[in-house]
Write a protein that holds these residues in place. Sequence first.
Motif, PDB file in Angstrom:
ATOM      1  N   VAL A   1     -10.800  -7.379  13.282  1.00  0.00           N
ATOM      2  CA  VAL A   1     -10.462  -6.785  12.001  1.00  0.00           C
ATOM      3  C   VAL A   1     -11.425  -7.289  10.931  1.00  0.00           C
ATOM      4  CG1 VAL A   1      -8.700  -6.486  10.244  1.00  0.00           C
ATOM      5  CG2 VAL A   1      -8.050  -6.599  12.663  1.00  0.00           C
ATOM      6  N   ILE A   2     -12.175  -6.379  10.339  1.00  0.00           N
ATOM      7  CA  ILE A   2     -13.122  -6.713   9.288  1.00  0.00           C
ATOM      8  C   ILE A   2     -12.655  -6.062   8.001  1.00  0.00           C
ATOM      9  CG2 ILE A   2     -15.512  -6.534   8.530  1.00  0.00           C
ATOM     10  CD1 ILE A   2     -16.331  -6.348  11.459  1.00  0.00           C
ATOM     11  N   LYS A   3     -12.533  -6.840   6.972  1.00  0.00           N
ATOM     12  CA  LYS A   3     -12.089  -6.301   5.694  1.00  0.00           C
ATOM     13  C   LYS A   3     -13.232  -5.544   5.045  1.00  0.00           C
ATOM     14  CE  LYS A   3      -9.888  -7.603   1.349  1.00  0.00           C
ATOM     15  NZ  LYS A   3      -9.393  -8.720   0.511  1.00  0.00           N
ATOM     16  N   LYS A   4     -12.996  -4.293   4.717  1.00  0.00           N
ATOM     17  CA  LYS A   4     -14.026  -3.487   4.060  1.00  0.00           C
ATOM     18  C   LYS A   4     -13.364  -2.485   3.134  1.00  0.00           C
ATOM     19  CE  LYS A   4     -14.320  -0.157   7.858  1.00  0.00           C
ATOM     20  NZ  LYS A   4     -15.222   0.515   8.808  1.00  0.00           N
ATOM     21  N   GLN A   5     -14.203  -1.832   2.315  1.00  0.00           N
ATOM     22  CA  GLN A   5     -13.688  -0.854   1.378  1.00  0.00           C
ATOM     23  C   GLN A   5     -13.335   0.432   2.122  1.00  0.00           C
ATOM     24  OE1 GLN A   5     -16.933  -0.584  -1.409  1.00  0.00           O
ATOM     25  NE2 GLN A   5     -16.051  -2.147  -2.753  1.00  0.00           N
TER      26      GLN A   5
ATOM     27  N   SER B   1      -9.685   0.703  -4.950  1.00  0.00           N
ATOM     28  CA  SER B   1      -8.330   1.023  -4.522  1.00  0.00           C
ATOM     29  C   SER B   1      -7.583   1.880  -5.534  1.00  0.00           C
ATOM     30  CB  SER B   1      -7.530  -0.260  -4.267  1.00  0.00           C
ATOM     31  OG  SER B   1      -8.059  -0.992  -3.189  1.00  0.00           O
ATOM     32  N   TYR B   2      -7.957   1.751  -6.810  1.00  0.00           N
ATOM     33  CA  TYR B   2      -7.237   2.462  -7.867  1.00  0.00           C
ATOM     34  C   TYR B   2      -8.228   3.355  -8.617  1.00  0.00           C
ATOM     35  CZ  TYR B   2      -4.120  -1.468  -6.905  1.00  0.00           C
ATOM     36  OH  TYR B   2      -3.341  -2.396  -6.285  1.00  0.00           O
ATOM     37  N   PHE B   3      -7.769   4.528  -9.008  1.00  0.00           N
ATOM     38  CA  PHE B   3      -8.686   5.452  -9.668  1.00  0.00           C
ATOM     39  C   PHE B   3      -7.960   6.240 -10.761  1.00  0.00           C
ATOM     40  CE2 PHE B   3      -6.988   7.566  -5.895  1.00  0.00           C
ATOM     41  CZ  PHE B   3      -6.527   8.778  -6.409  1.00  0.00           C
TER      42      PHE B   3
ATOM     43  N   GLN C   1      -5.174   3.773  -3.059  1.00  0.00           N
ATOM     44  CA  GLN C   1      -5.194   3.794  -1.608  1.00  0.00           C
ATOM     45  C   GLN C   1      -5.271   2.352  -1.133  1.00  0.00           C
ATOM     46  OE1 GLN C   1      -7.003   3.039   1.198  1.00  0.00           O
ATOM     47  NE2 GLN C   1      -5.624   4.232   2.479  1.00  0.00           N
ATOM     48  N   LYS C   2      -4.209   1.847  -0.455  1.00  0.00           N
ATOM     49  CA  LYS C   2      -4.146   0.433  -0.087  1.00  0.00           C
ATOM     50  C   LYS C   2      -3.359   0.249   1.203  1.00  0.00           C
ATOM     51  CE  LYS C   2      -3.461  -3.033  -2.788  1.00  0.00           C
ATOM     52  NZ  LYS C   2      -4.755  -3.736  -2.611  1.00  0.00           N
TER      53      LYS C   2
ATOM     54  N   LYS D   1      -0.020  -7.045   5.872  1.00  0.00           N
ATOM     55  CA  LYS D   1      -0.932  -7.291   6.991  1.00  0.00           C
ATOM     56  C   LYS D   1      -1.216  -6.009   7.776  1.00  0.00           C
ATOM     57  CE  LYS D   1       0.424 -12.140   7.538  1.00  0.00           C
ATOM     58  NZ  LYS D   1       0.925 -13.181   8.473  1.00  0.00           N
ATOM     59  N   GLN D   2      -1.463  -4.948   7.047  1.00  0.00           N
ATOM     60  CA  GLN D   2      -1.835  -3.637   7.580  1.00  0.00           C
ATOM     61  C   GLN D   2      -0.705  -2.953   8.346  1.00  0.00           C
ATOM     62  OE1 GLN D   2      -5.511  -4.184   9.777  1.00  0.00           O
ATOM     63  NE2 GLN D   2      -6.702  -3.967   7.902  1.00  0.00           N
ATOM     64  N   TYR D   3       0.536  -3.405   8.125  1.00  0.00           N
ATOM     65  CA  TYR D   3       1.663  -2.684   8.710  1.00  0.00           C
ATOM     66  C   TYR D   3       1.962  -1.402   7.937  1.00  0.00           C
ATOM     67  CZ  TYR D   3       3.219  -5.873  12.371  1.00  0.00           C
ATOM     68  OH  TYR D   3       3.315  -6.610  13.525  1.00  0.00           O
ATOM     69  N   LEU D   4       1.613  -1.368   6.664  1.00  0.00           N
ATOM     70  CA  LEU D   4       1.844  -0.183   5.844  1.00  0.00           C
ATOM     71  C   LEU D   4       0.535   0.263   5.207  1.00  0.00           C
ATOM     72  CD1 LEU D   4       3.690   1.883   4.411  1.00  0.00           C
ATOM     73  CD2 LEU D   4       4.008   0.164   2.595  1.00  0.00           C
ATOM     74  N   THR D   5       0.179   1.505   5.438  1.00  0.00           N
ATOM     75  CA  THR D   5      -0.975   2.125   4.786  1.00  0.00           C
ATOM     76  C   THR D   5      -0.456   3.246   3.894  1.00  0.00           C
ATOM     77  OG1 THR D   5      -2.408   1.668   6.689  1.00  0.00           O
ATOM     78  CG2 THR D   5      -3.141   3.356   5.138  1.00  0.00           C
ATOM     79  N   THR D   6      -0.860   3.237   2.640  1.00  0.00           N
ATOM     80  CA  THR D   6      -0.330   4.232   1.710  1.00  0.00           C
ATOM     81  C   THR D   6      -1.408   4.724   0.761  1.00  0.00           C
ATOM     82  OG1 THR D   6       1.377   4.651   0.042  1.00  0.00           O
ATOM     83  CG2 THR D   6       0.400   2.472   0.047  1.00  0.00           C
ATOM     84  N   ASN D   7      -1.346   5.994   0.429  1.00  0.00           N
ATOM     85  CA  ASN D   7      -2.103   6.494  -0.718  1.00  0.00           C
ATOM     86  C   ASN D   7      -1.137   7.278  -1.603  1.00  0.00           C
ATOM     87  OD1 ASN D   7      -2.521   9.539  -0.325  1.00  0.00           O
ATOM     88  ND2 ASN D   7      -3.321   8.765   1.624  1.00  0.00           N
TER      89      ASN D   7
END
Length: 753
Positions: A35-39, A522-524, A578-579, A583-589
């Motif tokens: 797992v690599i943290k990236k945009q 992440s925010y716009f 978009q976040k 620990k990546q259990y929830l992905t939401t936009n």
Amino acid sequence: MKTQIFIAALFLSGFTFAQEKKSDTLNTKKIEEVVIKKQVFKKQSDRFVYDVAASPITKGNTTFDLLKQTPLLSSTDDKTLKIAGKNNALIYINGRKTNMDAESLTQLLKNTPAENIQKIEVITVPGSEFQVESSDGIINIVMKKKMSDGLNGNMRMANSQNKYNASSASFSANYRKDKLGISANLNGGENIQAQQYTLRNGNATSSNESVGKIDDPNQSIGGYMNIDYQLTDKSNLALTWNTSANKSYNSTVNLFNTIKTGNDTDYTWSKNKEDARSYNNSVNLNYELKTDSLGSKLNVNAAYLNYKRFQFTDNKTLDSNINRQELGITQQVFQELPQIINNFSGTVDYIKKFKNDFTVSVGGNYNKTKTDNDTKNDTFRKNPTPPLKAEEHNPNHFIYDENIYGFYITAEKKFSDKFSGKIGTRYEITNSLGTSDNAPDESLKRIERKYNNFLPYLSVNYALNDNNNISYAFSSRMRRPSFWEINPVRNILTEDNYTQNNPFVKASSTYNQELTYMFKSSYFLILSHSYFKDQITQVPLQGYPVSPNGVVGKQNQLRYIRTNFGDKQEMSAMVGMQKTFFKQYLTTNFNIGAQHNINNGTLAIDPTTGDSFQDIDGKPVVYSNKRSSTSIVIQTNNTLRLDKKKTWFLGVNYFFVDKQQIELGVLRNLMSLDLSLKKNWNDWTFALNVNDVLNTNIIEIEDYQANGNYNYIHQNRYNRGGTFSITYNFGNQKVKKVRNIEGASDDIKSRTR
């Protein structure tokens, strides 16, 4: 069912092949995912970039499902995609526009697994190098790059249940050997598109209500083949062929009509039957030459497009009573509505890159299109007793020739790590001629148009720091009418309710501005404004028609007429994020915004006939829409991982569109709650999707005029339903994808439907 059986056979053969290949790799150890943290979501120059390669929503989904869950994208009808604040979204693949008509493209996206997608780019204000119209935005799908030779592919089968059952299947394969690459796709399906209607129009003294259903059975098959050959280290030659066919026989309309005039009430049935079939074939030859090591290149395309649609309708009006008993035919209209489109196109693009981060692009395009519409219309009326007597025979052979010449130049400069800009312009020349051999009016026999347009573009992008980015873009575009919009045919719904296309529709102009702020990728925040001049739309005219020679019709009519209807402005403000959480259990936009529409149009005369309208007292009737509205838009897409092994996922998606003023009246709010459950097992994915759980995605439009006229539309498209799908990936997953080529006729395809 033959299409599904054939593709199922391919499905099983692919499974057998994959099992044989798998036996050779049983001793290969699986490398645990790092797992690599990236945009995941970021703003780059003129576009938003959504990196979905490692996203849990990708596997097992279709490309269409994935696009619906992409930030800034949505679909309220499960057929078309829309970018927030834009009228339309054009689909590109690897920077090249897809070479298909709208219906075939939707089917392809719904039958293509999303596992092969690396990222999705959303271009809200396209630059001068893009051939787009009006306020169209671009969705660019970037595929994963595969590096080694071999064969891979995927297969998908799905079954859906809404009002009726539907099935679909697809088979895709990619092959690469040395300099040769081949990709192919075959997809098919069958369904019945069902709709329930309630239509009301009239005023205090007369009214018409129509209630009933429309069932439209469809069988479709389509696919594509791309052949790409590397001539030298710097040049490639590619041939692309796309094909699709659709058959819609025994499509029916059954509407019960209640007609009130003063104290009198009449009852009728409208029973229509339609048989239609369409074919779309296109071929594109592409040559690409890399001219230096910096990425400069020449791109040349030549293309041919052939589109055919054959349509026959039998429209019956029957007398009835309050008990809905059929009492005999009073009118019957037979229509033949063929359309044939031939297009020859060519494009030349040259991109020159310099060492100081400066890029200049120049190019041009040529499109020659001919549409042939040999319409026949026979009307029989009860006069006054059976048998029916032929009263009207109105053939009309309408031929439309169009030539478009386009030239563009853009210059893009990166001044520093923080600041970059782009400026450009297009110059387009459009010459068209429409001729009719049996037009009802002399003015319809020859319609000539000439447009010369400069279309400037400007964008700037500034990174305040690592966490804050701001950008601005301006563009001007024109929108030419689609070919079906200018074909002067009448599509009958009831005896006194029909839609009318209009050969007098002229091109409209659009001016777009957009200001964007991005925080921490992440925010716009997006602020946009669009101004439409001479917008092309459909407008309802109702009343007693008065012909140019003064003859007044005996019955109140409602005509939905395609025309240029004044000017319009759209302003919107949207915030979103978009976040991933926990620990990546929830992905939401999530995004929420407000849109303000300002309409400014009036129509008093049917431009196709010259008819004016009056009420029962003889007073002139004018349709006016000089109104504004402010509405709220909310969209959220959430994927919850249910286990540590990343094999079970739950999806919860929701959108809400507040009521807003459109050309036909006030569109009441729309919303939909969609749920999904997905299981990944080795190379298999099993998915269950339930759409519109609350049954709230139903269209309602109402309009009240100052003169007392009203119009109401209630349309239930039976969006609530479920889909179960099985997806299987086979073969060497490192196969390099064939280049996706932008066809020279791509900008024409969107106007065929």
